[in-house]
Scaffold this active site. Structure first.
Site, PDB file in Angstrom:
ATOM      1  N   SER A 167      43.822  36.811  34.530  1.00  0.00           N
ATOM      2  CA  SER A 167      43.008  37.981  33.692  1.00  0.00           C
ATOM      3  C   SER A 167      44.044  39.294  33.547  1.00  0.00           C
ATOM      4  O   SER A 167      44.798  39.411  34.519  1.00  0.00           O
ATOM      5  CB  SER A 167      41.651  38.329  34.582  1.00  0.00           C
ATOM      6  OG  SER A 167      42.128  38.874  35.872  1.00  0.00           O
ATOM      7  N   THR A 204      46.512  35.692  43.505  1.00  0.00           N
ATOM      8  CA  THR A 204      46.632  34.081  43.290  1.00  0.00           C
ATOM      9  C   THR A 204      47.684  33.701  44.049  1.00  0.00           C
ATOM     10  O   THR A 204      47.987  32.570  44.780  1.00  0.00           O
ATOM     11  CB  THR A 204      47.107  34.140  41.829  1.00  0.00           C
ATOM     12  OG1 THR A 204      45.919  34.642  41.085  1.00  0.00           O
ATOM     13  CG2 THR A 204      47.373  32.722  41.399  1.00  0.00           C
ATOM     14  N   GLY A 242      43.039  41.237  45.927  1.00  0.00           N
ATOM     15  CA  GLY A 242      41.581  40.704  45.853  1.00  0.00           C
ATOM     16  C   GLY A 242      41.390  39.915  47.329  1.00  0.00           C
ATOM     17  O   GLY A 242      40.028  40.225  47.979  1.00  0.00           O
ATOM     18  N   HIS A 284      57.179  44.533  38.058  1.00  0.00           N
ATOM     19  CA  HIS A 284      56.461  43.050  38.742  1.00  0.00           C
ATOM     20  C   HIS A 284      55.212  43.764  39.696  1.00  0.00           C
ATOM     21  O   HIS A 284      55.255  44.543  40.410  1.00  0.00           O
ATOM     22  CB  HIS A 284      57.541  42.647  39.913  1.00  0.00           C
ATOM     23  CG  HIS A 284      57.410  41.530  40.465  1.00  0.00           C
ATOM     24  ND1 HIS A 284      57.755  40.994  41.686  1.00  0.00           N
ATOM     25  CD2 HIS A 284      56.445  40.399  40.212  1.00  0.00           C
ATOM     26  CE1 HIS A 284      57.134  40.007  42.094  1.00  0.00           C
ATOM     27  NE2 HIS A 284      56.219  39.465  41.361  1.00  0.00           N
ATOM     28  N   ASP A 285      54.218  42.798  39.582  1.00  0.00           N
ATOM     29  CA  ASP A 285      53.184  43.225  40.044  1.00  0.00           C
ATOM     30  C   ASP A 285      52.908  43.435  41.444  1.00  0.00           C
ATOM     31  O   ASP A 285      52.344  44.462  42.130  1.00  0.00           O
ATOM     32  CB  ASP A 285      51.769  42.221  39.663  1.00  0.00           C
ATOM     33  CG  ASP A 285      51.996  40.867  39.722  1.00  0.00           C
ATOM     34  OD1 ASP A 285      53.250  40.333  40.437  1.00  0.00           O
ATOM     35  OD2 ASP A 285      51.413  40.129  39.130  1.00  0.00           O
ATOM     36  N   GLN A 319      40.608  29.701  43.788  1.00  0.00           N
ATOM     37  CA  GLN A 319      40.576  29.680  42.592  1.00  0.00           C
ATOM     38  C   GLN A 319      40.428  28.410  41.834  1.00  0.00           C
ATOM     39  O   GLN A 319      39.387  28.034  40.662  1.00  0.00           O
ATOM     40  CB  GLN A 319      41.625  30.641  41.808  1.00  0.00           C
ATOM     41  CG  GLN A 319      41.544  32.051  42.186  1.00  0.00           C
ATOM     42  CD  GLN A 319      42.577  32.673  41.917  1.00  0.00           C
ATOM     43  OE1 GLN A 319      43.581  32.098  41.316  1.00  0.00           O
ATOM     44  NE2 GLN A 319      42.916  34.272  42.377  1.00  0.00           N
TER      45      GLN A 319
END
Length: 484
Positions: free
Chosen positions: A13, A257, A401, A234-235, A302
């Site tokens: 997402s 993730t 998360g 980069h996240d 997930q």
């Protein structure tokens, strides 16, 4: 009051999040959310990059409708994937996902010519078969001949928005083609995959002004006046910036993730032990290195949820897992078989069946197996981290998360015998926004920003509540025996 927009896109997402500094605290508001995922196209798993860009414009129009007339924008996404751009400035094809199977044997093939030790000494980057180096090794040679520029995903998005192209360093380092000592792309490795340094736009550090959104987009959409700032694209790099660590004895775990566990260093660590344990030296913001290990992460949960048609929320799945007796099986969560199986549930069950262990059947049993073995892997990786860096770790900051999963955080604290500080869950967007705030002189530096982050968001602490030392040793013995 200044407005900052984080465009934060992950594998499943994306969001546009508005950030503001109000009375000394960072305030966030999600303004737009959209789905993401790869699909089979022309024989490969590919990202619909045009759709992602379209969603950014939709989000910006929503923001304009709230009365916001001007803002800065930062873009972060996942790493390693890239877009090939022709000399007409257009992409040659949709980018292939890192989870595509084309690179399954690429490490073995390329390292038959360049030993792993040689590549690691040059780059300090861990060996993962989806690294850009191996993707380019498998790339269509005819396409490479047509390629004018190679752009990482967030750099390409910034290029489409502004017309200006750069290669941001935190993402570039994940390619396994950057030379640690030279601070540039390594000519030997580039030559091995038939590309040249000239095909990459110039390197840029986080905080670099990229430019205003192109006039053509402002004519086509009703957008606020926006200037794009190249953040830590980069996240994970953004997530580390957004981690409220303090002192010199903390480690980070960006839990989403993927799970990225490591510590922030001023100098890289690419010695023999780091190589043996497959730790990586990804470049961070403001002259730092993210010395970390990639761990499978919540992808497994997930996938279970998707297979069950999202019957349960993640919170409900965690609650079911808490009702189960923990540590009923030992699973190497980093085994490649869990990377992108047709069925995650079947793969977990097959692993347990093959190793003579109890086979999880219910949702609670499956999720408990994942959480317990993630925590075991985290604890083992923390022990390795202390040995390699020769510095104690007394606090683990968990962001993303996964910071909301109480059972996983508590298991990690107890197994590693360490204080866990969980939160904020939006660390990636926060780190993205913080770099913008520093560039706009609303915050002075990362240290002061992290103090503001700690004051702005609710953090939860966990202390060890059981001694799982024997469990951890049994796990390590089991995994080592299985890998022989």
């Amino acid at each position: 009051m200044k407005n900052y927009i984080a465009v934060d896109i992950g594998a499943s997402s994306g969001r546009l999040i508005l950030g503001q500094l109000i009375n000394g605290e960072i305030k966030l508001e999600e303004m737009h959310r959209f789905s993401n995922g790869f699909k089979k196209e022309n024989g490969h798993d590919r990202w619909d990059i045009d759709k992602l860009i379209q969603e950014i414009f939709i989000g910006l129009e929503k923001i304009k409708k709230t009365g916001i007339e001007a803002a800065t924008i930062g873009i972060d996404t996942w790493a390693v994937d890239y877009v090939l751009v022709g000399d007409n400035g257009q992409k040659l094809q949709n980018p292939i996902s890192y989870r595509d199977s084309r690179t399954v044997n690429s490490i073995e093939e390329l390292t038959s010519q360049y030993p792993k030790e040689y590549i690691y000494e040059k780059t300090g980057i861990q060996f993962l078969d989806f690294n850009t180096l191996y993707q380019l090794y498998e790339e269509d040679e005819k396409l490479l001949e047509q390629t004018d520029r190679i752009m990482m995903i967030p750099d390409y998005i910034g290029y489409i928005l502004t017309g200006n192209a750069v290669t941001e360093v935190t993402n570039a380092s994940t390619t396994q083609m950057m030379n640690l000592r030279k601070g540039l792309f390594d000519d030997d490795l580039l030559g091995e995959v038939n590309v040249s340094e000239e095909q990459f736009p110039k390197l840029a550090d986080p905080g670099t002004m990229l430019g205003k959104i192109s006039h053509k987009w402002c004519k086509q959409y009703d957008l606020p006046k926006c200037e794009v700032i190249t953040v830590a694209t980069h996240d994970t790099a953004s997530a580390v910036v957004g981690t409220p660590g303090s002192g010199n004895d903390w480690a980070f775990l960006s839990s989403g993730t993927w799970s990225l566990l490591g510590r922030e260093l001023k100098t890289p660590e690419n010695g023999k032990l780091a190589f043996q344990e497959n730790y990586t030296n990804e470049w961070g913001a403001y002259g730092t290195y993210r010395f970390l290990k990639n761990i499978m992460g919540l992808w497994m949960v997930q996938s279970i949820r998707s297979e069950q048609n999202k019957k349960y929320s993640f919170a409900e799945m965690a609650a079911l897992a808490e009702k189960e007796e923990p540590f009923q099986q030992y699973i190497n969560v980093n085994d490649e078989r869990f990377s992108n199986p047709e069925s995650m549930i079947n793969e977990i069950q097959a692993y347990c069946r093959e190793t003579g262990q109890k086979v999880p059947q219910t949702t609670g049993e499956l999720v408990s197996a994942v959480y317990c073995n993630l925590a075991l892997y985290y604890a083992d990786a923390l022990n390795q981290l202390v040995k390699i860096t020769k510095k104690p770790i007394n606090k683990l900051n968990i962001v993303g998360g996964g910071s909301n999963v109480d059972i996983l955080n508590q298991l990690t604290s107890s197994l590693a015998k360490i204080k866990v500080i969980a939160g904020p869950d939006e660390a990636t967007a926060i780190g993205n926004i913080v770099v913008q705030m520093i560039s706009e002189h609303e915050l002075s530096d990362v240290d002061s920003a992290r103090k503001v982050i700690a004051q702005s968001f609710n953090l939860k602490e966990y202390d060890p509540n059981k001694d799982y030392g024997k469990i951890l040793e049994d796990y390590k013995t089991f995994i080592l025996e299985k890998e022989k």
